[in-house]
Design a protein around this motif. Structure first.
Motif, PDB file in Angstrom:
ATOM      1  N   SER A   1       0.867  -1.174   0.000  1.00 49.43           N
ATOM      2  CA  SER A   1       0.000   0.000   0.000  1.00 49.43           C
ATOM      3  C   SER A   1       0.903   1.223   0.000  1.00 49.43           C
ATOM      4  O   SER A   1       1.910   1.264   0.703  1.00 49.43           O
ATOM      5  N   LEU A   2       0.574   2.177  -0.829  1.00 51.33           N
ATOM      6  CA  LEU A   2       1.390   3.371  -0.961  1.00 51.33           C
ATOM      7  C   LEU A   2       0.780   4.518  -0.169  1.00 51.33           C
ATOM      8  O   LEU A   2      -0.433   4.690  -0.143  1.00 51.33           O
ATOM      9  N   ALA A   3       1.644   5.295   0.457  1.00 51.99           N
ATOM     10  CA  ALA A   3       1.199   6.461   1.209  1.00 51.99           C
ATOM     11  C   ALA A   3       0.919   7.603   0.241  1.00 51.99           C
ATOM     12  O   ALA A   3       1.402   7.608  -0.891  1.00 51.99           O
ATOM     13  N   ALA A   4       0.158   8.555   0.692  1.00 55.52           N
ATOM     14  CA  ALA A   4      -0.092   9.778  -0.073  1.00 55.52           C
ATOM     15  C   ALA A   4       0.204  10.944   0.866  1.00 55.52           C
ATOM     16  O   ALA A   4      -0.659  11.390   1.612  1.00 55.52           O
ATOM     17  N   GLU A   5       1.465  11.356   0.858  1.00 54.42           N
ATOM     18  CA  GLU A   5       1.869  12.447   1.741  1.00 54.42           C
ATOM     19  C   GLU A   5       2.714  13.453   0.970  1.00 54.42           C
ATOM     20  O   GLU A   5       3.240  13.141  -0.098  1.00 54.42           O
TER      21      GLU A   5
ATOM     22  N   GLY B   1       2.735  11.864  -2.744  1.00 53.58           N
ATOM     23  CA  GLY B   1       3.061  10.491  -3.118  1.00 53.58           C
ATOM     24  C   GLY B   1       3.660   9.769  -1.933  1.00 53.58           C
ATOM     25  O   GLY B   1       3.505  10.189  -0.786  1.00 53.58           O
ATOM     26  N   ASP B   2       4.360   8.703  -2.210  1.00 57.66           N
ATOM     27  CA  ASP B   2       4.987   7.903  -1.163  1.00 57.66           C
ATOM     28  C   ASP B   2       6.498   8.091  -1.234  1.00 57.66           C
ATOM     29  O   ASP B   2       7.175   7.414  -2.021  1.00 57.66           O
TER      30      ASP B   2
ATOM     31  N   THR C   1       8.854   7.231   0.735  1.00 56.41           N
ATOM     32  CA  THR C   1       9.619   6.039   1.116  1.00 56.41           C
ATOM     33  C   THR C   1       9.732   5.081  -0.065  1.00 56.41           C
ATOM     34  O   THR C   1      10.818   4.556  -0.348  1.00 56.41           O
ATOM     35  N   ALA C   2       8.639   4.860  -0.772  1.00 59.13           N
ATOM     36  CA  ALA C   2       8.665   3.971  -1.936  1.00 59.13           C
ATOM     37  C   ALA C   2       9.531   4.544  -3.055  1.00 59.13           C
ATOM     38  O   ALA C   2      10.292   3.816  -3.699  1.00 59.13           O
TER      39      ALA C   2
ATOM     40  N   SER D   1       1.596  10.271  -8.778  1.00 59.49           N
ATOM     41  CA  SER D   1       2.648  11.211  -8.414  1.00 59.49           C
ATOM     42  C   SER D   1       2.280  12.639  -8.789  1.00 59.49           C
ATOM     43  O   SER D   1       3.048  13.348  -9.406  1.00 59.49           O
TER      44      SER D   1
END
Length: 120
Positions: free
Chosen positions: A11-15, A56-57, A59-60, A97
């Motif tokens: 699961s990707l974060a949205a920050e 977006g994420d 970290t990823a 993104s």
């Protein structure tokens, strides 16, 4: 990692994040490459790219860039350079993104370029 990703997509974060923060997260991989004799030049963003907040994420994205740096360094000979840079993208971004709509800059491209032989 590929098998893990195939079994359960992450699961990707949205920050909010900036490109400089993402590139800074790759410092340990760059240091490891340099310890093996492969210099890594990281060009930090300037201008509008430096001051834009992306959604977006981070970290990823940092993980992907770190893997690309590691691969480039692994297949480079000592003394061959690896260059990491970011630039404003000229094409519309994918929804994952995106950038805050208030800014003119909508997406960015992160590049990892090496001097190795490449794929045969």
């Amino acid at each position: 990692e590929l098998l893990v990703l195939q079994a359960a997509p992450p699961s990707l974060a949205a920050e909010r994040f900036c490109i400089e923060d993402v590139l800074s997260r790759c410092a340990d991989v760059a240091a490891s490459a340099e310890a093996r004799g492969v210099p890594v030049d990281v060009e930090m963003p300037t201008g509008a790219l430096a001051s834009t907040s992306f959604i977006g994420d981070p970290t990823a994205i940092a993980h992907c860039v770190s893997v690309a740096i590691s691969n480039a360094a692994t297949f480079s000979k000592p003394g061959q350079r690896v260059r990491v840079s970011a630039a404003a993208a000229t094409a519309p971004p994918a929804p994952v993104s995106r950038v805050e709509e208030r800014g003119a800059l909508r997406s960015a491209v992160l590049r990892v370029v090496d001097e190795g032989a490449g794929l045969a």
